[in-house]
Design an enzyme around this catalytic site. Structure first.
Site, PDB file in Angstrom:
ATOM      1  N   ASP A 202      31.466 -27.645 -18.993  1.00  0.00           N
ATOM      2  CA  ASP A 202      32.204 -26.171 -19.440  1.00  0.00           C
ATOM      3  C   ASP A 202      31.682 -25.991 -20.833  1.00  0.00           C
ATOM      4  O   ASP A 202      30.994 -26.812 -21.402  1.00  0.00           O
ATOM      5  CB  ASP A 202      33.716 -26.294 -19.534  1.00  0.00           C
ATOM      6  CG  ASP A 202      34.426 -26.240 -18.161  1.00  0.00           C
ATOM      7  OD1 ASP A 202      33.787 -25.697 -17.327  1.00  0.00           O
ATOM      8  OD2 ASP A 202      35.595 -26.238 -18.158  1.00  0.00           O
ATOM      9  N   LYS A 224      32.491 -20.832 -19.212  1.00  0.00           N
ATOM     10  CA  LYS A 224      32.931 -19.332 -19.210  1.00  0.00           C
ATOM     11  C   LYS A 224      33.358 -18.960 -20.599  1.00  0.00           C
ATOM     12  O   LYS A 224      33.903 -19.818 -21.403  1.00  0.00           O
ATOM     13  CB  LYS A 224      34.075 -19.209 -18.300  1.00  0.00           C
ATOM     14  CG  LYS A 224      33.957 -19.894 -16.907  1.00  0.00           C
ATOM     15  CD  LYS A 224      35.189 -19.677 -16.055  1.00  0.00           C
ATOM     16  CE  LYS A 224      35.151 -19.903 -14.400  1.00  0.00           C
ATOM     17  NZ  LYS A 224      35.079 -21.438 -14.643  1.00  0.00           N
TER      18      LYS A 224
END
Length: 427
Positions: A202, A224
């Site tokens: 991530d 993200k």
């Protein structure tokens, strides 16, 4: 010269003499090795009694006798009484049974090493010559740190015994990396990361550890950003399955905890639907850790006894607003910085007191962490003016009040502090 060797004691009888804390530790070691453990002691501490109650060991409450060492494979004598320990050692030696004398490592026919289990391996360190337990323990601790370093290749080259710290080819580990400071990662997270063939990472979490990985580890970034999902969740699920089916050890490195607003459940379901073995390693969630890093306790006796965690995307729901009205509840908003205007407007429109203490903790536990405290009615405007970057956690409630953990000293204490300051100034 001492021979360092591993003993297979599973299912074999082991004798522990003594019922004190040392005996309890040695009995637990033998139980962990799968041995059939018997403890002989006149008295037993609660630790030993717990092992007995759990059915892990058998206890004979009496003085040790010579026949107790018959037909055993290993003996620990931990009485601390030189006469008793010498007698037990002598009886064991006469029967060619190795014996550790806990009170004097040099007196026995065997020693207990400074040991640790890491990544499906056991470390054991002994000093040569006269026993030097502190030196051995110091070396062991340094070796453990080396094994927790992602640059150390700890992948099994032969089929390894299953265990919580062993990552097998074709398996996925969803690892909670915590808030961003690599020092706050769990030991298990670091152990599994050191065994990875591929890391699916991530944007958040301890990204600094990626720079420490071995050169042969592939890193696939799927992070993200607010409003930007370069890799949709379905594709992330597919990547995990594809990499595992290729026979690789896969670590899915996530920020915080995988199961708190991290879509970890979806990734577990995708792996299991595809027949891919998957495990979850919990991580420190920013819902608690970010506040703690800012010196804000999410619960505090007499102030707050409950915590309400909110997903900041899209605004508040009725349950969130009800929590904001309850004085004993702390409301923690994750991923809410971009929605802070709307969140504050909703809360104030619902009658929440604009003077409610609030704080924004930006980039918690990173070196550039910033904390902004303000009343709820001013929070959004002041956060925007400060230009706080994400990730950020919003804390609402009395626990966010300035000075909660920094009470003013009482009069006597203040007088003492003033006198100390004056004395220091005149030296």
């Amino acid at each position: 010269m001492t021979l360092l060797a591993g003993l297979e004691l599973a299912g074999r009888p082991v004798l522990v003499v003594g019922g004190g804390p040392v005996a309890a530790r040695r009995a637990r070691t033998a139980v962990a090795a799968g041995a059939d453990v018997r403890v002989v002691a006149v008295d037993a501490t609660p630790d030993v009694q717990e092992l007995v109650a759990a059915g892990d060991v058998r206890l004979d409450r009496r003085p040790v006798r010579e026949q107790d060492v018959e037909d055993v494979w290993f003996v620990w004598t931990c009485t601390g009484d030189p006469a008793v320990d010498d007698a037990v050692h002598g009886w064991a030696t006469a029967r060619r049974v190795f014996c550790v004398v806990a009170a004097d490592a040099a007196a026995g026919s065997a020693r207990t090493p400074a040991a640790a289990r890491v990544g499906g391996m056991q470390l054991a360190v002994l000093s040569e010559g006269r026993p030097d337990p502190r030196r051995a323990a110091a070396v062991r601790d340094r070796l453990v740190l080396a094994l927790l370093d992602p640059r150390t290749d700890t992948r099994a080259r032969r089929p390894a015994t299953a265990g919580p710290d062993v990552l097998h080819p074709g398996e996925v580990a969803l690892v909670g990396g915590g808030t961003g400071d690599p020092g706050l990662m769990t030991v298990r997270a670091r152990v599994l990361l050191a065994q990875a063939d591929v890391v699916v990472a991530d944007r958040l979490g301890p990204t600094a550890v990626l720079d420490e990985l071995r050169d042969d580890v592939e890193v696939i970034g799927v992070g993200k950003a607010p409003g930007v999902h370069h890799v949709p969740q379905d594709r992330i699920n597919a990547i995990l399955v594809e990499q595992a089916r290729a026979g690789r050890r896969v670590v899915r490195l996530k920020g915080g905890d995988p199961f708190l607003l991290g879509r970890g459940g979806e990734e577990v379901l995708a792996c299991r639907a595809a027949g891919v073995p998957v495990r979850v390693v919990p991580g420190i969630t920013s819902a608690v850790a970010a506040a703690a890093a800012a010196d804000i306790p999410v619960t505090h006796r007499g102030v707050a006894s409950r915590v309400h965690v909110v997903n900041g995307h899209g605004g508040l729901v009725d349950a969130d607003l009800a929590a904001l009205h309850a004085p004993e509840v702390t409301v923690v908003v994750l991923m809410g910085l971009a929605w802070l205007d709307r969140l504050a407007e909703q809360a104030l429109a619902a009658g929440v007191d604009p003077a409610t203490p609030a704080a924004v903790v930006s980039r918690a536990t990173f070196p550039d962490q910033r904390v902004l405290r303000a009343p709820l009615g001013e929070l959004a405007a002041r956060a925007a003016a400060a230009g706080l970057p994400s990730p950020a956690v919003v804390v609402l409630g009395e626990v966010a009040r300035e000075g909660l953990l920094h009470p003013a000293p009482d009069a006597a204490c203040a007088a003492d502090l003033a006198a100390d300051a004056l004395a220091g100034a005149t030296r």
